[in-house]
Design a protein around this motif. Structure first.
Motif, PDB file in Angstrom:
ATOM      1  N   ASP A 112       0.831  -1.207   0.000  1.00 16.26           N
ATOM      2  CA  ASP A 112       0.000   0.000   0.000  1.00 16.26           C
ATOM      3  C   ASP A 112       0.864   1.256   0.000  1.00 16.26           C
ATOM      4  O   ASP A 112       0.556   2.230  -0.687  1.00 16.26           O
ATOM      5  CB  ASP A 112      -0.917   0.020   1.224  1.00 16.26           C
ATOM      6  CG  ASP A 112      -2.048  -0.982   1.142  1.00 16.26           C
ATOM      7  OD1 ASP A 112      -2.221  -1.624   0.084  1.00 16.26           O
ATOM      8  OD2 ASP A 112      -2.774  -1.129   2.153  1.00 16.26           O
ATOM      9  N   LEU A 113       1.952   1.225   0.752  1.00 18.20           N
ATOM     10  CA  LEU A 113       2.847   2.374   0.828  1.00 18.20           C
ATOM     11  C   LEU A 113       3.498   2.647  -0.524  1.00 18.20           C
ATOM     12  O   LEU A 113       3.553   3.794  -0.981  1.00 18.20           O
ATOM     13  CB  LEU A 113       3.902   2.141   1.906  1.00 18.20           C
ATOM     14  CG  LEU A 113       4.968   3.219   2.073  1.00 18.20           C
ATOM     15  CD1 LEU A 113       4.353   4.596   2.271  1.00 18.20           C
ATOM     16  CD2 LEU A 113       5.888   2.859   3.240  1.00 18.20           C
ATOM     17  N   ILE A 114       3.966   1.613  -1.189  1.00 16.30           N
ATOM     18  CA  ILE A 114       4.582   1.793  -2.508  1.00 16.30           C
ATOM     19  C   ILE A 114       3.555   2.341  -3.494  1.00 16.30           C
ATOM     20  O   ILE A 114       3.845   3.270  -4.260  1.00 16.30           O
ATOM     21  CB  ILE A 114       5.215   0.482  -3.007  1.00 16.30           C
ATOM     22  CG1 ILE A 114       6.416   0.120  -2.121  1.00 16.30           C
ATOM     23  CG2 ILE A 114       5.639   0.594  -4.474  1.00 16.30           C
ATOM     24  CD1 ILE A 114       6.929  -1.285  -2.304  1.00 16.30           C
ATOM     25  N   ARG A 115       2.338   1.810  -3.470  1.00 14.49           N
ATOM     26  CA  ARG A 115       1.289   2.334  -4.354  1.00 14.49           C
ATOM     27  C   ARG A 115       1.026   3.814  -4.085  1.00 14.49           C
ATOM     28  O   ARG A 115       0.829   4.602  -5.020  1.00 14.49           O
ATOM     29  CB  ARG A 115       0.003   1.531  -4.178  1.00 14.49           C
ATOM     30  CG  ARG A 115       0.049   0.172  -4.817  1.00 14.49           C
ATOM     31  CD  ARG A 115      -1.261  -0.559  -4.621  1.00 14.49           C
ATOM     32  NE  ARG A 115      -1.243  -1.831  -5.314  1.00 14.49           N
ATOM     33  CZ  ARG A 115      -1.864  -2.917  -4.882  1.00 14.49           C
ATOM     34  NH1 ARG A 115      -2.563  -2.889  -3.757  1.00 14.49           N
ATOM     35  NH2 ARG A 115      -1.804  -4.039  -5.564  1.00 14.49           N
ATOM     36  N   ALA A 141      10.243  -7.052   0.382  1.00 12.21           N
ATOM     37  CA  ALA A 141      10.264  -5.846  -0.460  1.00 12.21           C
ATOM     38  C   ALA A 141      10.056  -6.220  -1.925  1.00 12.21           C
ATOM     39  O   ALA A 141       9.373  -5.508  -2.657  1.00 12.21           O
ATOM     40  CB  ALA A 141      11.575  -5.087  -0.277  1.00 12.21           C
ATOM     41  N   GLN A 142      10.628  -7.333  -2.338  1.00 12.30           N
ATOM     42  CA  GLN A 142      10.439  -7.796  -3.715  1.00 12.30           C
ATOM     43  C   GLN A 142       8.951  -8.004  -3.991  1.00 12.30           C
ATOM     44  O   GLN A 142       8.419  -7.507  -4.989  1.00 12.30           O
ATOM     45  CB  GLN A 142      11.196  -9.100  -3.951  1.00 12.30           C
ATOM     46  CG  GLN A 142      10.961  -9.701  -5.327  1.00 12.30           C
ATOM     47  CD  GLN A 142      11.597 -11.078  -5.480  1.00 12.30           C
ATOM     48  OE1 GLN A 142      11.773 -11.808  -4.514  1.00 12.30           O
ATOM     49  NE2 GLN A 142      11.951 -11.415  -6.707  1.00 12.30           N
ATOM     50  N   LEU A 143       8.285  -8.719  -3.119  1.00 11.12           N
ATOM     51  CA  LEU A 143       6.865  -8.996  -3.300  1.00 11.12           C
ATOM     52  C   LEU A 143       6.056  -7.700  -3.284  1.00 11.12           C
ATOM     53  O   LEU A 143       5.181  -7.502  -4.133  1.00 11.12           O
ATOM     54  CB  LEU A 143       6.370  -9.953  -2.208  1.00 11.12           C
ATOM     55  CG  LEU A 143       4.896 -10.343  -2.272  1.00 11.12           C
ATOM     56  CD1 LEU A 143       4.590 -11.064  -3.574  1.00 11.12           C
ATOM     57  CD2 LEU A 143       4.531 -11.202  -1.082  1.00 11.12           C
ATOM     58  N   ALA A 144       6.353  -6.811  -2.346  1.00  8.85           N
ATOM     59  CA  ALA A 144       5.612  -5.554  -2.244  1.00  8.85           C
ATOM     60  C   ALA A 144       5.761  -4.729  -3.517  1.00  8.85           C
ATOM     61  O   ALA A 144       4.780  -4.178  -4.041  1.00  8.85           O
ATOM     62  CB  ALA A 144       6.087  -4.754  -1.030  1.00  8.85           C
ATOM     63  N   MET A 145       6.980  -4.654  -4.047  1.00 10.01           N
ATOM     64  CA  MET A 145       7.202  -3.868  -5.264  1.00 10.01           C
ATOM     65  C   MET A 145       6.476  -4.485  -6.463  1.00 10.01           C
ATOM     66  O   MET A 145       5.855  -3.776  -7.261  1.00 10.01           O
ATOM     67  CB  MET A 145       8.696  -3.737  -5.549  1.00 10.01           C
ATOM     68  CG  MET A 145       9.420  -2.825  -4.599  1.00 10.01           C
ATOM     69  SD  MET A 145      11.161  -2.684  -5.097  1.00 10.01           S
ATOM     70  CE  MET A 145      11.837  -1.767  -3.739  1.00 10.01           C
ATOM     71  N   ILE A 170      18.949  -5.070  -6.090  1.00 10.47           N
ATOM     72  CA  ILE A 170      18.013  -5.413  -7.152  1.00 10.47           C
ATOM     73  C   ILE A 170      17.155  -4.175  -7.401  1.00 10.47           C
ATOM     74  O   ILE A 170      16.554  -3.629  -6.479  1.00 10.47           O
ATOM     75  CB  ILE A 170      17.118  -6.614  -6.775  1.00 10.47           C
ATOM     76  CG1 ILE A 170      17.957  -7.815  -6.332  1.00 10.47           C
ATOM     77  CG2 ILE A 170      16.174  -6.957  -7.925  1.00 10.47           C
ATOM     78  CD1 ILE A 170      18.866  -8.389  -7.388  1.00 10.47           C
ATOM     79  N   VAL A 171      17.103  -3.739  -8.648  1.00  6.90           N
ATOM     80  CA  VAL A 171      16.379  -2.524  -9.012  1.00  6.90           C
ATOM     81  C   VAL A 171      14.999  -2.882  -9.567  1.00  6.90           C
ATOM     82  O   VAL A 171      14.862  -3.795 -10.383  1.00  6.90           O
ATOM     83  CB  VAL A 171      17.177  -1.713 -10.062  1.00  6.90           C
ATOM     84  CG1 VAL A 171      16.381  -0.503 -10.539  1.00  6.90           C
ATOM     85  CG2 VAL A 171      18.514  -1.281  -9.480  1.00  6.90           C
ATOM     86  N   HIS A 172      14.005  -2.140  -9.106  1.00  4.28           N
ATOM     87  CA  HIS A 172      12.628  -2.232  -9.598  1.00  4.28           C
ATOM     88  C   HIS A 172      12.222  -0.847 -10.071  1.00  4.28           C
ATOM     89  O   HIS A 172      12.692   0.157  -9.531  1.00  4.28           O
ATOM     90  CB  HIS A 172      11.667  -2.666  -8.482  1.00  4.28           C
ATOM     91  CG  HIS A 172      11.908  -4.043  -7.977  1.00  4.28           C
ATOM     92  ND1 HIS A 172      11.077  -5.094  -8.272  1.00  4.28           N
ATOM     93  CD2 HIS A 172      12.880  -4.554  -7.188  1.00  4.28           C
ATOM     94  CE1 HIS A 172      11.529  -6.190  -7.679  1.00  4.28           C
ATOM     95  NE2 HIS A 172      12.622  -5.883  -7.019  1.00  4.28           N
ATOM     96  N   SER A 173      11.328  -0.767 -11.057  1.00  7.16           N
ATOM     97  CA  SER A 173      10.858   0.536 -11.501  1.00  7.16           C
ATOM     98  C   SER A 173       9.413   0.459 -11.974  1.00  7.16           C
ATOM     99  O   SER A 173       8.880  -0.615 -12.249  1.00  7.16           O
ATOM    100  CB  SER A 173      11.728   1.082 -12.635  1.00  7.16           C
ATOM    101  OG  SER A 173      11.494   0.346 -13.821  1.00  7.16           O
ATOM    102  N   ALA A 174       8.835   1.646 -12.069  1.00  5.67           N
ATOM    103  CA  ALA A 174       7.513   1.813 -12.681  1.00  5.67           C
ATOM    104  C   ALA A 174       7.608   3.016 -13.610  1.00  5.67           C
ATOM    105  O   ALA A 174       8.316   3.985 -13.309  1.00  5.67           O
ATOM    106  CB  ALA A 174       6.448   2.045 -11.618  1.00  5.67           C
ATOM    107  N   LEU A 175       6.925   2.935 -14.742  1.00  8.97           N
ATOM    108  CA  LEU A 175       6.891   4.020 -15.716  1.00  8.97           C
ATOM    109  C   LEU A 175       5.467   4.566 -15.788  1.00  8.97           C
ATOM    110  O   LEU A 175       4.505   3.809 -15.702  1.00  8.97           O
ATOM    111  CB  LEU A 175       7.323   3.532 -17.097  1.00  8.97           C
ATOM    112  CG  LEU A 175       8.699   2.887 -17.184  1.00  8.97           C
ATOM    113  CD1 LEU A 175       8.948   2.374 -18.601  1.00  8.97           C
ATOM    114  CD2 LEU A 175       9.787   3.856 -16.752  1.00  8.97           C
TER     115      LEU A 175
END
Length: 185
Positions: A112-115, A141-145, A170-175
């Protein structure tokens, strides 16, 4: 300075204040909460210095750093922190980071925080790319992202030095054009 306050279904983000130092020390000073972060647990004084720096950064023009306290939607004491740092050379891209007190883990709050951070970055700041890095061992954190809609991009080898050793990230992103921001947060 633009005052930030944004709420979702369960969480509220607001500017950090000096009144949050003890609550944030419960996160940043806790060895369990900082296990996967790129620094050792911090003293209360170090947390206070960080809050003072965040308050000063909120006055910068243009503003590049947002350090926000995480509370329940109704307010109350902070139990976490969310950080969004806009890159100086790429002002449409920002890095996020977060920390939660361990007694709030395992309930979907990280997702929820990441969203909520993505909503703030894309809808309010009009960013194009938001990214975050995690410890390879931090599967929560992986699952949350991933559940929040971020994509795993890859590994940065020996990215940070933590606890006396080099650690990958490990890098995650959103566009913005891929983000499913129409979903309620």
């Amino acid at each position: 300075m633009r005052h930030v306050e944004i709420s979702g279904k369960r969480l509220r983000l607001r500017e950090v204040t000096l009144d949050d130092v003890d609550a944030l020390h419960a996160v940043y000073g806790d060895p369990t909460a900082t296990e996967h972060l790129p620094f050792d647990p911090r003293t209360r004084e170090e947390v206070e210095e960080g809050v003072v720096e965040a308050i000063k950064a909120a006055e910068a023009e243009p503003r590049r750093l947002y350090v926000l306290a995480v509370t329940d939607v109704d307010g109350g004491e902070a139990f976490g922190v969310a950080r969004l740092h806009i890159e100086a050379d790429h002002p449409h891209s920002a890095e996020i980071g977060l920390g939660l007190r361990p007694d709030h883990w395992g309930r979907g709050i990280g997702t929820d925080l990441i969203r909520l951070i993505l909503t703030f970055g894309f809808r309010h700041l009009r960013l194009h790319r938001i990214w975050g890095a995690r410890s390879p061992a931090n599967t929560a954190a992986q699952l949350a992202m991933l559940v929040a809609g971020m994509v795993e991009e890859g590994r940065i080898r020996h990215h940070v030095r933590a606890r006396g050793a080099w650690r990958d990230s490990i890098v995650h992103s959103a566009l913005e054009d891929e983000w499913e921001g129409h979903r309620d947060v």
